[in-house]
Structure formats: structure tokens, C-alpha cells
Enzyme design. Sequence first.
Site, PDB file in Angstrom:
ATOM      1  CG  HIS A 153      -1.822   0.357   1.167  1.00  0.00           C
ATOM      2  ND1 HIS A 153      -1.560   2.178   1.214  1.00  0.00           N
ATOM      3  CD2 HIS A 153      -3.158   0.704   0.493  1.00  0.00           C
ATOM      4  CE1 HIS A 153      -3.227   2.832   1.026  1.00  0.00           C
ATOM      5  NE2 HIS A 153      -4.183   2.218   0.858  1.00  0.00           N
ATOM      6  CG  ASP A 209      -8.541  -3.879  -3.074  1.00  0.00           C
ATOM      7  OD1 ASP A 209      -7.864  -3.745  -3.206  1.00  0.00           O
ATOM      8  OD2 ASP A 209      -9.637  -3.959  -2.969  1.00  0.00           O
TER       9      ASP A 209
HETATM   10  C1  SDX Z   1      -6.191  -0.109  -3.334  1.00  0.00           C
HETATM   11  O1  SDX Z   1      -4.270   4.234  -2.420  1.00  0.00           O
HETATM   12  C2  SDX Z   1      -5.438   3.814  -1.528  1.00  0.00           C
HETATM   13  O2  SDX Z   1      -5.818   4.538  -0.651  1.00  0.00           O
HETATM   14  C3  SDX Z   1      -5.592   2.633  -2.143  1.00  0.00           C
HETATM   15  C4  SDX Z   1      -6.791   1.763  -1.489  1.00  0.00           C
HETATM   16  C5  SDX Z   1      -7.755   2.493  -1.047  1.00  0.00           C
HETATM   17  O3  SDX Z   1      -9.098   2.414  -0.340  1.00  0.00           O
HETATM   18  O4  SDX Z   1      -8.348   3.548  -2.384  1.00  0.00           O
HETATM   19  O5  SDX Z   1      -6.100   1.540   0.013  1.00  0.00           O
HETATM   20  C6  SDX Z   1      -7.307   0.472  -2.190  1.00  0.00           C
HETATM   21  O6  SDX Z   1      -6.478   0.355  -3.912  1.00  0.00           O
HETATM   22  C7  SDX Z   1      -5.448  -1.043  -2.290  1.00  0.00           C
HETATM   23  C8  SDX Z   1      -4.650  -1.931  -3.018  1.00  0.00           C
HETATM   24  C9  SDX Z   1      -4.753  -2.652  -4.028  1.00  0.00           C
HETATM   25  N1  SDX Z   1      -3.804  -3.302  -4.830  1.00  0.00           N
HETATM   26  C10 SDX Z   1      -3.357  -4.026  -4.907  1.00  0.00           C
HETATM   27  O7  SDX Z   1      -3.380  -4.899  -3.938  1.00  0.00           O
HETATM   28  C11 SDX Z   1      -1.779  -4.097  -6.357  1.00  0.00           C
HETATM   29  C12 SDX Z   1      -0.930  -5.068  -5.197  1.00  0.00           C
HETATM   30  N2  SDX Z   1       0.281  -4.284  -5.509  1.00  0.00           N
HETATM   31  C13 SDX Z   1       0.605  -3.534  -5.446  1.00  0.00           C
HETATM   32  O8  SDX Z   1       0.770  -2.808  -6.737  1.00  0.00           O
HETATM   33  C14 SDX Z   1       1.566  -1.905  -4.788  1.00  0.00           C
HETATM   34  O9  SDX Z   1       2.193  -2.499  -3.237  1.00  0.00           O
HETATM   35  C15 SDX Z   1       0.180  -0.408  -4.714  1.00  0.00           C
HETATM   36  C16 SDX Z   1       0.194   0.165  -6.304  1.00  0.00           C
HETATM   37  C17 SDX Z   1      -0.781  -1.028  -3.768  1.00  0.00           C
HETATM   38  C18 SDX Z   1       1.205   0.389  -3.938  1.00  0.00           C
HETATM   39  O10 SDX Z   1       1.993   0.820  -4.873  1.00  0.00           O
HETATM   40  P1  SDX Z   1       3.139   2.260  -4.901  1.00  0.00           P
HETATM   41  O11 SDX Z   1       3.249   2.759  -3.470  1.00  0.00           O
HETATM   42  O12 SDX Z   1       3.898   2.378  -5.665  1.00  0.00           O
HETATM   43  O13 SDX Z   1       5.250   1.195  -4.535  1.00  0.00           O
HETATM   44  P2  SDX Z   1       5.908   0.155  -5.357  1.00  0.00           P
HETATM   45  O14 SDX Z   1       5.298  -0.238  -6.435  1.00  0.00           O
HETATM   46  O15 SDX Z   1       6.480   1.480  -5.527  1.00  0.00           O
HETATM   47  O16 SDX Z   1       6.718  -0.901  -3.851  1.00  0.00           O
HETATM   48  C19 SDX Z   1       7.412  -0.677  -3.502  1.00  0.00           C
HETATM   49  C20 SDX Z   1       8.465  -1.440  -3.179  1.00  0.00           C
HETATM   50  C21 SDX Z   1       8.868  -2.704  -5.050  1.00  0.00           C
HETATM   51  O17 SDX Z   1       9.737  -3.322  -4.950  1.00  0.00           O
HETATM   52  P3  SDX Z   1      11.472  -2.095  -5.116  1.00  0.00           P
HETATM   53  O18 SDX Z   1      11.470  -1.560  -6.012  1.00  0.00           O
HETATM   54  O19 SDX Z   1      11.375  -1.408  -3.667  1.00  0.00           O
HETATM   55  O20 SDX Z   1      12.645  -3.519  -5.341  1.00  0.00           O
HETATM   56  O21 SDX Z   1       7.496  -2.764  -2.781  1.00  0.00           O
HETATM   57  C22 SDX Z   1       6.944  -4.086  -4.207  1.00  0.00           C
HETATM   58  C23 SDX Z   1       7.276  -3.069  -5.074  1.00  0.00           C
HETATM   59  O22 SDX Z   1       7.740  -4.283  -6.492  1.00  0.00           O
HETATM   60  N3  SDX Z   1       5.501  -4.266  -4.205  1.00  0.00           N
HETATM   61  C24 SDX Z   1       5.910  -5.549  -4.296  1.00  0.00           C
HETATM   62  C25 SDX Z   1       4.157  -5.248  -4.116  1.00  0.00           C
HETATM   63  N4  SDX Z   1       3.585  -4.299  -3.785  1.00  0.00           N
HETATM   64  C26 SDX Z   1       4.940  -4.043  -4.019  1.00  0.00           C
HETATM   65  N5  SDX Z   1       6.108  -6.848  -4.252  1.00  0.00           N
HETATM   66  C27 SDX Z   1       5.437  -7.737  -4.879  1.00  0.00           C
HETATM   67  N6  SDX Z   1       4.164  -7.713  -4.662  1.00  0.00           N
HETATM   68  C28 SDX Z   1       3.220  -6.667  -4.115  1.00  0.00           C
HETATM   69  N7  SDX Z   1       2.164  -6.248  -3.849  1.00  0.00           N
END
Ligand code: SDX
Length: 430
Positions: A308, A365
Site C-alpha cells: 500500500h 483487497d
Molecule cells: C487499493 O491508495 C489507496 O488508499 C488505495 C486503497 C483505497 O482504499 O482507495 O487502499 C485501495 O487500491 C489498495 C491496493 C490494491 N492493489 C494491490 O493490492 C496491487 C498489489 N500492490 C501493489 O501493486 C502496490 O503495493 C501498490 C500499487 C498498492 C502500491 O504501489 P506503490 O506505493 O507505488 O509501491 P511500489 O510499487 O513502488 O512498491 C514498493 C516496493 C517495490 O519493490 P522495490 O522496487 O523496492 O524492489 O515493494 C514492491 C515493489 O516491487 N511491492 C510488491 C508488492 N507491492 C509492492 N512486491 C510484490 N507484491 C506486491 N504486492
Amino acid sequence: MDEHGATLQIGDRSLELPAVPAHQGNSGVDISKLRAAEGIVTFDPGFANTASAQSTITYIDGTAGKLTHRGYAIEELANSCSFLEVAYLLLFGHLPNKNQLEQWQDSMKRHSLLNEELKRFFNAFPKRAHPMAILSSATNAISTFYEEYHDPQDEEAIVQSAQRLLAKMPTVAAWSYKKSTGFPYIYPRNDLSYVENFLHMMFALPTEPYHVDPVITKALNVLLILHADHGQNCSTATVRFVGSSQANLFASVAAGMNALWGPLHGGANQKVVEMLSDIANDPDATTESYIARAKDKNDPFRLMGFGHRVYKNYDPRARILKKFADDVLDRVKGDDPLLEVAQQLEETALNDEYFASRNLYPNVDFYSGIIFRALGFPLRMFTVLFAIGRLPGWIANWKEMNEDPTTRIARPRQIYIGEESRKFVPLHQR
Ligand code: SDX
């Protein structure tokens, strides 16, 4: 940074950046004079460090994993309120008294019907149309019947549009589902509560009486409350962006629905259940093998429902849903192998350095889809349920933005890294 703000040093010049103090959480500095004074702009992909609004609606403590709406803890609202009570709180800033709530509930009943001309609208879609495409299109279509309520500067018009959107969305959602089944549309009934009505329109058939299960009604009220608002998330920021051009509420909300549909946002609840089903049906799957895939940068697989932008602790909504999943499954459906897969994935991930070092926890989610499934909703309706829940949050943010005298049309700058001036070559010479 002190209570007055911060000083930006650029070469031998310094620029004072006035403080923008917060009541809770991060305070800010005002950079609105930066470009005029120094000819530079800030760069912040995804706006992870940029506040786009001052708001009084929701506060998220990402470090502690806490969420409040108008100062009330999400746990209290989920345990003690109906979804319509929370919608009223988000829109008007205070919980309704008995009389206000009765009037609010009554207004939802009186506006739940769709204009009969909209039936042709549903018939224009193919049977396999994703209900999120129908929902956002229908939101714009509904606006064509209420042009007298489009003025974003007219307080009464805003309340009228808000009531129509909130009242009609369950009907649109249920009819988009019926469209996919080929069964007749079920009309709303004024003897049912908001959530009972939605369940009735979703699952009743004209051929026999349908009993609305109070356990499912209670569960869906809680689920909708947990999705009601969440600060400047992607879809809410989109609603504000579109509304900043003084587009009407319907058009702004339709844009937010499309942002929500993305699998990284509200579309994640559908993706989580698809992921869990793939793992459950993969004879070679082990929790460890899928966690390894999630960590592998060369593998596009992500642990959907994890991570998140704001929470660097357990999402309090996921904590509530995790407990809730057991109760609902026990009461409604019995065991679901996907819940066991989810719990194993969570336990392995939370004990893995990759996830721990990045503060990746289950988000709203991760468990919501399992519960939606237990309540009898089809997979492709999950994000629609998220949208029905988030609707009051979108409307409250749009209303707050329109009431804010400092609001300006959203128009970010860019860092141009394209071609500089090139000599034009006529077609016959190319
Ligand atoms: C919602 O914003 C809100 O409030 C949203 C929400 C709401 O109520 O409106 O809470 C609802 O959208 C919840 C999120 C639902 N999405 C997912 O579950 C999809 C999986 N999660 C990710 O794609 C990610 O965590 C996000 C999109 C939720 C957040 O993305 P960010 O903040 O841009 O974080 P990032 O992609 O830069 O990740 C940071 C690191 C990365 O690794 P490094 O580059 O540091 O090596 O964490 C890793 C990412 O690769 N990472 C994950 C991961 N999520 C982040 N690795 C594996 N699996 C994951 N799910």
C-alpha cells in the site's frame, strides 16, 4: 522545517517555503511560488510526497495502521453504523440524529428507480460486458436526466445529485449483473433498507419470493463502510482532478470509477481471488513458490492484495476483514479453500525479509473478495461493490473541493525530455 516552514537553498539564493500545518500526520510546505521565483518545478512521480488538497474528511496513519473518518475510528463505524449513516457522516461532516437518518434513508428509497428509458441503455451492451464498464457509462447516462442539478456551485443541486447517485447506484449495479445473466431486471422496493434492496435486486427472481438474509445484510453493510473513503487515493484524486474543471458530479464520479477499475487499485479484489484460485488449482503450487515469484523482479507476478502506498503497517480494514471472513464463512458458506491459501500466503509473506523490509502487508483487497464470494457475488461484481462503497467518499471529496475557495483547475507541470527544435521535412522528401 519548523512551524513557519522551510528554507530552500538554491545556489547562493534562499527561498522561504511557508508551512501548511496539519492537525494530524504530515504537515507541508507551500511551493506555489517556486517556479515564478526560481524557474524550477518539483518532480514527484505518483505524487507520493505531494499533497494535492487540504481535507477534513479522512485521516490515515500509515505507520500505526489507523483510519478515521471525520475523527471517528473505522472500527467503531464498522461495528456500530449502517452504510448510509457513514455516507451521511462523510458528506455532511457529522453523524445524523434519528430524524436526519430517517429522512436520509427515505430520500434513498425515493430516488432508487431508474428512468425506464435507461433499460434500452443496458440492452445496448453485450452479455459479457464487464459491469464496471456499464457502471461508469450508466453514471454519465443518468446525468442526462438531471441537467438541472449539474451546477457545481449550487449547494442544493449538489445534494440532489449526491442523493440520486447514491440511491441509483445499487440499482445500476444489480441491473448490470442481471444483464449478464439474461434474467429480468428486479425493481427496487421501498419496504427494504438500502443494502436489503441491493441484495434483493441482485438475487431475486420474479418467479418466487426472495428472503434477504440478515447475516448477509449486516456483512455487506460492514464491507461497504470499509470501502467508503480513503484520502487522496487514485480514484478520489481523479474525481477531484476532473471536478476541478467544474465538471458536474456525475462526470467526475464516472471518471473515478474508471480509475478504480485498474488492477493496482479497486480491481485488485477481483485479481486477488483469481490469484488464489490459480494457486489452489495449481497441483505444483506451494506458498513458497508463489512468494518467490512475487519477489522475482523478472516475474510479472505480484502478490495482489499486498502492499500500500500509505500503510506501512497492517491495513486496519484488512484486519477487520480477516476476522470477519471466518465469521461470514461459518455463517453463510462453510469452508472456502481460498481462505486457507490466503492465510498461508499472508503468514509466509509476513515472515519474509523482502516483504518485511518493504513494509508490505495485506490491504483491504486481500480478504474482501473471499467474503464477497461467500456472500454469493460473482467475481466480476467485486470492483462494482468497491465502487458502491467508495461512492460517498468520492462525492464528499468532490463537494469539499467545490466548497474550497482556494481550489484551482488541476494542471500539473512536466519535465520535458523530448526532441528539441527539428527541421520539418515535407512528405515527398521523407
Ligand atoms: C487499493 O491508495 C489507496 O488508499 C488505495 C486503497 C483505497 O482504499 O482507495 O487502499 C485501495 O487500491 C489498495 C491496493 C490494491 N492493489 C494491490 O493490492 C496491487 C498489489 N500492490 C501493489 O501493486 C502496490 O503495493 C501498490 C500499487 C498498492 C502500491 O504501489 P506503490 O506505493 O507505488 O509501491 P511500489 O510499487 O513502488 O512498491 C514498493 C516496493 C517495490 O519493490 P522495490 O522496487 O523496492 O524492489 O515493494 C514492491 C515493489 O516491487 N511491492 C510488491 C508488492 N507491492 C509492492 N512486491 C510484490 N507484491 C506486491 N504486492
